[in-house]
Write an enzyme that holds these catalytic residues in place. Structure first.
Site, PDB file in Angstrom:
ATOM      1  CB  CYS A  62      13.123  19.115  -2.509  1.00 51.50           C
ATOM      2  SG  CYS A  62      13.395  19.821  -4.147  1.00 51.50           S
ATOM      3  CB  SER A  82      16.844  18.645  -5.548  1.00 52.24           C
ATOM      4  OG  SER A  82      16.186  19.500  -6.448  1.00 52.24           O
ATOM      5  CG  HIS A 104      16.926  14.738  -8.993  1.00 54.42           C
ATOM      6  ND1 HIS A 104      16.075  13.873  -9.622  1.00 54.42           N
ATOM      7  CD2 HIS A 104      16.469  15.979  -9.304  1.00 54.42           C
ATOM      8  CE1 HIS A 104      15.148  14.565 -10.280  1.00 54.42           C
ATOM      9  NE2 HIS A 104      15.364  15.846 -10.086  1.00 54.42           N
ATOM     10  CG  HIS A 106      17.704  21.147  -0.664  1.00 52.35           C
ATOM     11  ND1 HIS A 106      17.327  19.850  -0.872  1.00 52.35           N
ATOM     12  CD2 HIS A 106      16.999  21.892  -1.551  1.00 52.35           C
ATOM     13  CE1 HIS A 106      16.444  19.800  -1.853  1.00 52.35           C
ATOM     14  NE2 HIS A 106      16.216  21.031  -2.280  1.00 52.35           N
ATOM     15  CB  CYS A 115      14.153  24.271  -1.796  1.00 53.22           C
ATOM     16  SG  CYS A 115      14.417  23.727  -3.510  1.00 53.22           S
TER      17      CYS A 115
HETATM   18  P1  PAD Z   1       8.005  16.175  -8.000  1.00 52.92           P
HETATM   19  O1  PAD Z   1       8.557  14.846  -8.285  1.00 52.92           O
HETATM   20  O2  PAD Z   1       7.179  16.387  -6.771  1.00 52.92           O
HETATM   21  O3  PAD Z   1       7.124  16.690  -9.248  1.00 52.92           O
HETATM   22  C1  PAD Z   1       7.397  16.320 -10.574  1.00 52.92           C
HETATM   23  C2  PAD Z   1       6.061  16.141 -11.307  1.00 52.92           C
HETATM   24  O4  PAD Z   1       6.341  15.862 -12.667  1.00 52.92           O
HETATM   25  C3  PAD Z   1       5.214  14.982 -10.783  1.00 52.92           C
HETATM   26  O5  PAD Z   1       3.904  15.435 -10.488  1.00 52.92           O
HETATM   27  C4  PAD Z   1       5.226  13.971 -11.932  1.00 52.92           C
HETATM   28  O6  PAD Z   1       4.002  13.242 -12.048  1.00 52.92           O
HETATM   29  C5  PAD Z   1       5.432  14.889 -13.134  1.00 52.92           C
HETATM   30  N1  PAD Z   1       6.008  14.212 -14.298  1.00 52.92           N
HETATM   31  C6  PAD Z   1       6.952  13.238 -14.325  1.00 52.92           C
HETATM   32  N2  PAD Z   1       7.234  12.885 -15.597  1.00 52.92           N
HETATM   33  C7  PAD Z   1       6.447  13.654 -16.387  1.00 52.92           C
HETATM   34  C8  PAD Z   1       6.272  13.768 -17.808  1.00 52.92           C
HETATM   35  N3  PAD Z   1       6.985  12.998 -18.645  1.00 52.92           N
HETATM   36  N4  PAD Z   1       5.390  14.671 -18.267  1.00 52.92           N
HETATM   37  C9  PAD Z   1       4.661  15.441 -17.430  1.00 52.92           C
HETATM   38  N5  PAD Z   1       4.779  15.389 -16.079  1.00 52.92           N
HETATM   39  C10 PAD Z   1       5.661  14.505 -15.569  1.00 52.92           C
HETATM   40  O7  PAD Z   1       9.265  17.166  -7.996  1.00 52.92           O
HETATM   41  P2  PAD Z   1       9.491  18.651  -7.378  1.00 52.92           P
HETATM   42  O8  PAD Z   1       8.306  19.486  -7.660  1.00 52.92           O
HETATM   43  O9  PAD Z   1      10.030  18.539  -5.998  1.00 52.92           O
HETATM   44  O10 PAD Z   1      10.717  19.118  -8.306  1.00 52.92           O
HETATM   45  C11 PAD Z   1      10.556  19.248  -9.716  1.00 52.92           C
HETATM   46  C12 PAD Z   1      11.908  19.405 -10.398  1.00 52.92           C
HETATM   47  O11 PAD Z   1      12.474  20.669 -10.023  1.00 52.92           O
HETATM   48  C13 PAD Z   1      12.932  18.344  -9.991  1.00 52.92           C
HETATM   49  O12 PAD Z   1      13.756  18.021 -11.105  1.00 52.92           O
HETATM   50  C14 PAD Z   1      13.745  19.059  -8.948  1.00 52.92           C
HETATM   51  O13 PAD Z   1      15.022  18.486  -8.776  1.00 52.92           O
HETATM   52  C15 PAD Z   1      13.806  20.441  -9.565  1.00 52.92           C
HETATM   53  C16 PAD Z   1      14.183  21.529  -8.622  1.00 52.92           C
HETATM   54  N6  PAD Z   1      14.919  22.570  -9.119  1.00 52.92           N
HETATM   55  C17 PAD Z   1      15.291  23.593  -8.327  1.00 52.92           C
HETATM   56  C18 PAD Z   1      16.028  24.726  -8.924  1.00 52.92           C
HETATM   57  O14 PAD Z   1      16.572  25.563  -8.191  1.00 52.92           O
HETATM   58  N7  PAD Z   1      16.025  24.846 -10.248  1.00 52.92           N
HETATM   59  C19 PAD Z   1      14.941  23.626  -6.990  1.00 52.92           C
HETATM   60  C20 PAD Z   1      14.152  22.592  -6.503  1.00 52.92           C
HETATM   61  C21 PAD Z   1      13.786  21.528  -7.309  1.00 52.92           C
HETATM   62 ZN    ZN Z   2      14.793  21.546  -3.540  1.00 53.47          ZN
END
Ligand code: PAD
Ligand code: ZN
Ligand code: ZN
Length: 375
Positions: free
Chosen positions: A47, A49, A52, A68, A175
């Site tokens: 993921c 995260s 990050h 996770h 997740c």
């Molecule tokens: P990912 O990196 O697979 O997807 C992110 C997407 O965003 C990619 O397709 C990128 O091309 C796109 N992107 C990047 N910059 C831009 C921009 N400026 N404009 C438009 N699109 C853009 O990540 P993911 O899907 O695994 O996770 C996404 C986020 O969610 C990430 O910050 C992660 O840490 C967070 C998350 N939050 C929780 C929660 O509980 N809130 C849980 C899991 C993940």
């Molecule tokens: Zn996650």
């Protein structure tokens, strides 16, 4: 020969410091203490995260075992554990559900105060670690740490699931899937016939798309700077796909025009402050709801025109899709088994744990949605 009560030596991907590749190491995993559970991990997704932590956007102590989003089988349990037993299929929970804190007792909330997301101490609830490598204690990640053959979690941070569930798929329910799907159906409570905009089409953003579709949204606008993500977004229910790079005006203005005055619901699923503000600005000025799902980058602030909220918009956040984890995860697995939603299109790569660095490269270069590591 039973391993219960003994230290287990196994393979794990250890991150010794920030901005470095993982090292595959032999680690020692201590037996579970009272109210703890030791799990043999079978599948674990990568993921953003986790990434990050590597970049420092999410600050954690090192050395650490990340991961996770997993599913596995209980190997042994500590004293007093009643909700799972050896042999049970389970999903570890990075947001636990202790059942006793203010959040757990409130029907409207899911962010159990026992989560390590706030303190980020990298330890079990009793303040110690169950992992050692080369004589050094290794930190835990959000009470889960799944990039290892065996891990130990607190009983409040593990859910028993259907014994027929395919673990290398339902790990996404730990997740990414639940976070995105829940942001739509649980946090925003997307209504039938509505218009939604999703910023970021990774594993989490595409799960928001799935949630909006299941909730009956009639227009689902997917936004990403990587147009390679559009075909999968369409397959999962997006009606329009737009790339901000194709326009010479701010993307929130494009969305305002496309939706004739703003979308009903918007979701930021990237983790950037500029897209968080754009997602707020693109929703309808009076009743639009914008949900922050992307993890806010450490030490960054947002400056925005309060008029955006004064007119009536709502700005919310959603961790783990708003689900009370221990209650919801078994139900989400049951829904998957009943084919209420799909997970397979989100899994683009399956790799052995030893290829974890390749898995992170695929994520960073935008070539994967979810890579699942197997053991
Ligand atoms: P990912 O990196 O697979 O997807 C992110 C997407 O965003 C990619 O397709 C990128 O091309 C796109 N992107 C990047 N910059 C831009 C921009 N400026 N404009 C438009 N699109 C853009 O990540 P993911 O899907 O695994 O996770 C996404 C986020 O969610 C990430 O910050 C992660 O840490 C967070 C998350 N939050 C929780 C929660 O509980 N809130 C849980 C899991 C993940
Ligand atoms: Zn996650
Ligand atoms: Zn709690």
């Amino acid at each position: 020969m039973s391993t219960a009560g003994k230290v287990i030596k196994c393979k794990a991907a250890v991150l010794w410091e920030a901005n470095k590749p993982f090292s595959i190491e032999e680690v020692e995993v201590a037996p579970p203490k009272e109210h703890e559970v030791r799990i043999k991990v079978v599948g674990t997704g990568i993921c953003r995260s986790d990434d990050h932590v590597i970049t420092g956007a999410l600050v954690m102590p090192f050395p650490i075992i990340l991961g996770h989003e997993a599913a596995g089988v209980v190997e042994s349990v500590g004293q007093g554990v009643t909700s799972v037993k050896p042999g049970d299929k389970v999903i570890p929970l990075f947001i636990p559900q202790c059942g006793e804190c203010k959040s757990c007792l409130n029907t409207k909330s899911n962010l159990c105060s026992k989560t390590d997301l706030g303190t980020r101490a990298g330890l079990m609830p009793d303040g110690t670690s169950r992992f050692t490598c080369k004589g050094k204690a290794i930190y835990h990640f959000l009470g889960t740490s799944t990039f290892t053959e065996y891990t130990v979690v607190h009983e409040s941070a593990v859910a028993k699931i259907d014994s027929a569930a395919p673990l290398e798929k339902v790990c996404l329910i730990g997740c990414g899937f639940s976070t995105g799907y829940g942001a739509a159906v649980q946090t925003a409570k997307v209504e039938p016939g509505s218009t939604c905009a999703i910023f970021g089409l990774g594993g989490v953003g595409l799960s928001v798309v799935i949630g909006c579709k299941v909730a009956g949204a009639s227009r689902i606008i997917a936004v990403d700077i990587n147009s390679d993500k559009f075909s999968k977004a369409k397959e999962l229910g997006a009606t329009d796909c737009i790339n901000p790079k194709d326009f010479n005006k701010p993307i929130h203005e494009v969305l305002m025009e496309m939706s004739g005055g703003g979308v009903d619901y918007s979701f930021e699923v990237i983790g950037r402050t500029d897209t968080m503000t754009a997602a707020l600005a693109c929703c309808q000025h009076n009743y639009g709801v914008s949900v922050i799902v992307g993890v806010p980058p450490a030490a960054q602030k947002i400056t925005f025109d309060p008029m955006l909220l004064f007119t009536g918009r709502s700005w919310r956040g959603s961790v783990f899709g708003g689900w009370k984890s221990k209650d919801a995860v078994p139900k989400l697995v049951a829904d998957y088994m009943k084919k209420k939603f799909v997970l397979d299109p989100l899994i683009t790569h399956i790799l052995p744990l030893t290829k974890i660095n390749e898995g992170f490269d695929l994520l960073r270069t935008g070539k994967s949605i979810r890579s699942v590591l197997t053991f």
